[in-house]
Write an enzyme that holds these catalytic residues in place. Sequence first.
Site, PDB file in Angstrom:
ATOM      1  N   THR A  87       6.418  -8.445 -20.149  1.00 35.15           N
ATOM      2  CA  THR A  87       6.196  -9.519 -19.200  1.00 35.15           C
ATOM      3  C   THR A  87       7.003 -10.731 -19.636  1.00 35.15           C
ATOM      4  O   THR A  87       7.454 -10.799 -20.781  1.00 35.15           O
ATOM      5  CB  THR A  87       4.695  -9.880 -19.096  1.00 35.15           C
ATOM      6  OG1 THR A  87       4.507 -10.863 -18.088  1.00 35.15           O
ATOM      7  CG2 THR A  87       4.129 -10.350 -20.412  1.00 35.15           C
ATOM      8  N   CYS A  88       7.229 -11.642 -18.737  1.00 35.15           N
ATOM      9  CA  CYS A  88       7.909 -12.898 -19.064  1.00 35.15           C
ATOM     10  C   CYS A  88       7.509 -13.900 -17.997  1.00 35.15           C
ATOM     11  O   CYS A  88       6.489 -13.727 -17.349  1.00 35.15           O
ATOM     12  CB  CYS A  88       9.421 -12.705 -19.146  1.00 35.15           C
ATOM     13  SG  CYS A  88      10.189 -12.224 -17.602  1.00 35.15           S
ATOM     14  N   GLY A  89       8.297 -14.909 -17.771  1.00 38.42           N
ATOM     15  CA  GLY A  89       7.950 -15.918 -16.780  1.00 38.42           C
ATOM     16  C   GLY A  89       7.995 -15.397 -15.357  1.00 38.42           C
ATOM     17  O   GLY A  89       7.151 -15.712 -14.531  1.00 38.42           O
ATOM     18  N   SER A  95       4.231 -10.896 -13.797  1.00 38.34           N
ATOM     19  CA  SER A  95       4.507 -11.663 -14.997  1.00 38.34           C
ATOM     20  C   SER A  95       3.672 -12.926 -15.103  1.00 38.34           C
ATOM     21  O   SER A  95       2.621 -13.052 -14.488  1.00 38.34           O
ATOM     22  CB  SER A  95       5.994 -11.925 -15.139  1.00 38.34           C
ATOM     23  OG  SER A  95       6.617 -10.732 -15.542  1.00 38.34           O
ATOM     24  N   TRP A  96       4.138 -13.840 -15.939  1.00 35.25           N
ATOM     25  CA  TRP A  96       3.358 -15.029 -16.258  1.00 35.25           C
ATOM     26  C   TRP A  96       2.983 -15.822 -15.012  1.00 35.25           C
ATOM     27  O   TRP A  96       1.863 -16.323 -14.893  1.00 35.25           O
ATOM     28  CB  TRP A  96       4.137 -15.906 -17.230  1.00 35.25           C
ATOM     29  CG  TRP A  96       3.426 -17.170 -17.537  1.00 35.25           C
ATOM     30  CD1 TRP A  96       3.791 -18.410 -17.152  1.00 35.25           C
ATOM     31  CD2 TRP A  96       2.203 -17.312 -18.252  1.00 35.25           C
ATOM     32  NE1 TRP A  96       2.865 -19.330 -17.592  1.00 35.25           N
ATOM     33  CE2 TRP A  96       1.877 -18.681 -18.271  1.00 35.25           C
ATOM     34  CE3 TRP A  96       1.332 -16.420 -18.865  1.00 35.25           C
ATOM     35  CZ2 TRP A  96       0.741 -19.174 -18.885  1.00 35.25           C
ATOM     36  CZ3 TRP A  96       0.194 -16.918 -19.478  1.00 35.25           C
ATOM     37  CH2 TRP A  96      -0.088 -18.268 -19.492  1.00 35.25           C
TER      38      TRP A  96
END
Length: 98
Positions: free
Chosen positions: A42-44, A70-71
């Site tokens: 996951t990331c932004g 994601s985030w």
Amino acid sequence: MPGATSVPFTELVEDGRLKPADKLQEHFAAKKIDLQQPITTTCGSGVTAAVIALGLELAGAKDVSLYDGSWSEYAQQPDSIIEKTDRCRARVRPISRL
């Protein structure tokens, strides 16, 4: 995200390319990431998490998924648990609540 491990995608790149599989394995091992367990990246927004997912696959991980919400999606859920650190980077976490 509780249980997440910070793995900036830039740590997986060397001279503009992903590092060789053996170096990726060493990197993930140093981060205590078990490639035999299911892993969700996951990331932004989901974009850099794809680079990490590819690196995991090249390193030999067999069960890799990408949380495409994601985030930005996770943080909007009222029951989300958010752990604050001094840096915000793409994260790898075992599948549990996603």
